[in-house]
Write a protein that holds these residues in place. Structure first.
Motif, PDB file in Angstrom:
ATOM      1  N   UNK A   8       0.808  -1.216   0.000  1.00  0.00           N
ATOM      2  CA  UNK A   8       0.000   0.000   0.000  1.00  0.00           C
ATOM      3  C   UNK A   8       0.836   1.258   0.000  1.00  0.00           C
ATOM      4  N   UNK A   9       2.039   1.172  -0.555  1.00  0.00           N
ATOM      5  CA  UNK A   9       2.966   2.301  -0.498  1.00  0.00           C
ATOM      6  C   UNK A   9       2.676   3.425  -1.463  1.00  0.00           C
ATOM      7  N   UNK A  10       1.634   3.281  -2.294  1.00  0.00           N
ATOM      8  CA  UNK A  10       1.207   4.400  -3.142  1.00  0.00           C
ATOM      9  C   UNK A  10      -0.035   5.076  -2.571  1.00  0.00           C
ATOM     10  N   UNK A  11      -0.422   4.675  -1.365  1.00  0.00           N
ATOM     11  CA  UNK A  11      -1.544   5.306  -0.688  1.00  0.00           C
ATOM     12  C   UNK A  11      -1.084   6.422   0.228  1.00  0.00           C
ATOM     13  N   UNK A  12      -1.979   6.879   1.073  1.00  0.00           N
ATOM     14  CA  UNK A  12      -1.707   8.051   1.913  1.00  0.00           C
ATOM     15  C   UNK A  12      -0.599   7.804   2.937  1.00  0.00           C
ATOM     16  N   UNK A  33       4.548  -2.492  -3.025  1.00  0.00           N
ATOM     17  CA  UNK A  33       3.540  -3.357  -3.637  1.00  0.00           C
ATOM     18  C   UNK A  33       2.184  -2.701  -3.436  1.00  0.00           C
ATOM     19  N   UNK A  34       1.536  -2.337  -4.548  1.00  0.00           N
ATOM     20  CA  UNK A  34       0.275  -1.611  -4.462  1.00  0.00           C
ATOM     21  C   UNK A  34      -0.623  -2.028  -5.626  1.00  0.00           C
ATOM     22  N   UNK A  35      -1.890  -2.273  -5.337  1.00  0.00           N
ATOM     23  CA  UNK A  35      -2.837  -2.653  -6.377  1.00  0.00           C
ATOM     24  C   UNK A  35      -3.331  -1.454  -7.167  1.00  0.00           C
ATOM     25  N   UNK A  36      -2.978  -0.233  -6.727  1.00  0.00           N
ATOM     26  CA  UNK A  36      -3.368   1.006  -7.400  1.00  0.00           C
ATOM     27  C   UNK A  36      -4.881   1.058  -7.626  1.00  0.00           C
ATOM     28  N   UNK A  37      -5.625   0.776  -6.555  1.00  0.00           N
ATOM     29  CA  UNK A  37      -7.064   0.967  -6.587  1.00  0.00           C
ATOM     30  C   UNK A  37      -7.337   2.471  -6.524  1.00  0.00           C
ATOM     31  N   UNK A  53       8.224   0.309  -7.759  1.00  0.00           N
ATOM     32  CA  UNK A  53       6.785   0.114  -7.595  1.00  0.00           C
ATOM     33  C   UNK A  53       6.363  -1.127  -8.366  1.00  0.00           C
ATOM     34  N   UNK A  54       5.812  -2.089  -7.654  1.00  0.00           N
ATOM     35  CA  UNK A  54       5.268  -3.296  -8.269  1.00  0.00           C
ATOM     36  C   UNK A  54       3.749  -3.213  -8.156  1.00  0.00           C
ATOM     37  N   UNK A  55       3.062  -3.181  -9.291  1.00  0.00           N
ATOM     38  CA  UNK A  55       1.611  -3.161  -9.271  1.00  0.00           C
ATOM     39  C   UNK A  55       1.119  -4.588  -9.082  1.00  0.00           C
TER      40      UNK A  55
END
Length: 355
Positions: A8-12, A33-37, A53-55
């Motif tokens: 969740x490292x692309x979240x807040x 690792x982020x699902x980019x929801x 960044x790994x989606x």
């Protein structure tokens, strides 16, 4: 040099943690690792260094195992979660899938690579949780401590409580080296504008209503996200495996006090920043009117917890943690960040309007 996996490292909070870790541990490599929801945003990581960044989905156990093996990862910091209470009320299934099944998937992968394969590698799995798992406090009840019984009241908090129990079980049953932290309400840069502070800031700039649940007197403890990152760092460096630590901001406030502070800060921003009225002509403050005129009371949220409060004695004593941001200064800093970073939030608002 350490190799760290941040889910969740692309979240807040996760994104702020990546930036914080870069600044304080520049030699470490971070795998995000982020699902980019809807709440994940590549641009949140802009300016960070020494990361990849790994989606992907945390429920993909094989993917997580591969990342742990191939990159020699020794630390997982687990932020990835569905976290918006309103969304959990209208659609609880996503919260069960991500928060419970996703956490279990990560734990299985960590156990397989770090324990069952006999690598002997020193490791740490740090799990980020919330004060909401403890339920609701009365006005005179003592603050939540690490020994407060769990009493979650929403699908969100119930799913986080379940994930907390899984993390504890993997430590006590399998010997996985875990720590956990329960935080209070975070605020700061990069927060998706569905949470109170960014929602009200951006609504005020656009001249939209500021919707207040019930009587607006629900109480929360407010934690600047940078202080939260410092608390997590302390857990990783000094926390005892198997232990949980409460991370609070020391700012227990009713929602109305927070909303009034937002309105006052927006009004003051239009006085102190040149040409702000040209940029946001729909804001009441652009016409010399009070932002508070936008306040609108609406029906209360189902099962709305009345009060949360954090007792962070253990973290202060055992980790040397204490918050550094006073709420007033942190709120102004947050407003200024949103004013300086329209390029980050404008596309989000556009996508919300299209949905």
């Amino acid at each position: 040099m350490a190799e760290i996996l941040v889910t969740g490292g692309a979240g807040f909070i996760g994104g702020n943690f990546v930036h914080y870790w870069n600044r304080h541990h520049p030699e470490d490599r971070v795998c995000v690792l982020d699902a980019l929801t809807y709440a994940g945003n590549r641009s949140t990581l802009k300016g960070a260094s020494n990361y990849e960044l790994v989606e992907g989905d945390i429920r993909d156990t094989a993917l997580v195992e591969r990342l742990l093996r191939e990159r020699g990862i020794s630390t997982i910091v687990h932020f990835a979660a569905e976290s918006h209470v309103d969304r959990s009320i209208s659609g609880p299934d996503a919260f069960i899938d991500t928060n419970i099944l996703g956490t279990n998937s990560l734990l299985k992968a960590a156990r397989e690579v770090w324990l069952d394969e006999g690598s002997g590698r020193e490791h740490r799995f740090h799990h980020i949780s919330t004060d909401e798992v403890f339920g609701s406090l009365g006005p005179n009840d003592p603050a939540f401590s690490e020994t407060t019984p769990y009493a979650p009241n929403s699908p969100y908090s119930a799913s986080k409580a379940a994930s907390d129990h899984l993390v504890r079980a993997y430590h006590h049953t399998f010997g996985l080296e875990v720590t956990a932290s329960n935080c209070s309400n975070n605020y700061g840069p990069y927060q998706y504008p569905e949470k109170l502070i960014p929602l009200f800031l951006l609504n005020a700039l656009s001249g939209n209503a500021l919707p207040i649940y019930g009587d607006g007197m629900n109480v929360r403890d407010w934690l600047h996200v940078e202080d939260h990152c410092r608390g997590i760092e302390a857990c990783l460096e000094q926390g005892v495996p198997g232990e949980t630590y409460n991370i609070g901001g020391g700012a227990e406030l009713p929602n109305m006090a927070v909303i009034d502070a937002i309105c006052a800060e927006v009004d003051y921003a239009f006085e102190r920043i040149d040409r702000l009225a040209d940029r946001f002509p729909d804001a009441p403050a652009a016409r010399g009117e009070k932002t508070g005129s936008l306040k609108t009371f609406i029906a209360d949220r189902a099962g709305h917890d009345r009060r949360y409060a954090i007792d962070e004695t253990k973290a202060r004593r055992d980790l040397g943690y204490s918050p550094r941001h006073q709420f007033g200064a942190g709120l102004r800093q947050t407003l200024d960040w949103y004013l300086d970073n329209e390029a980050w939030w404008r596309p989000i608002i556009a996508r919300q309007m299209e949905a």
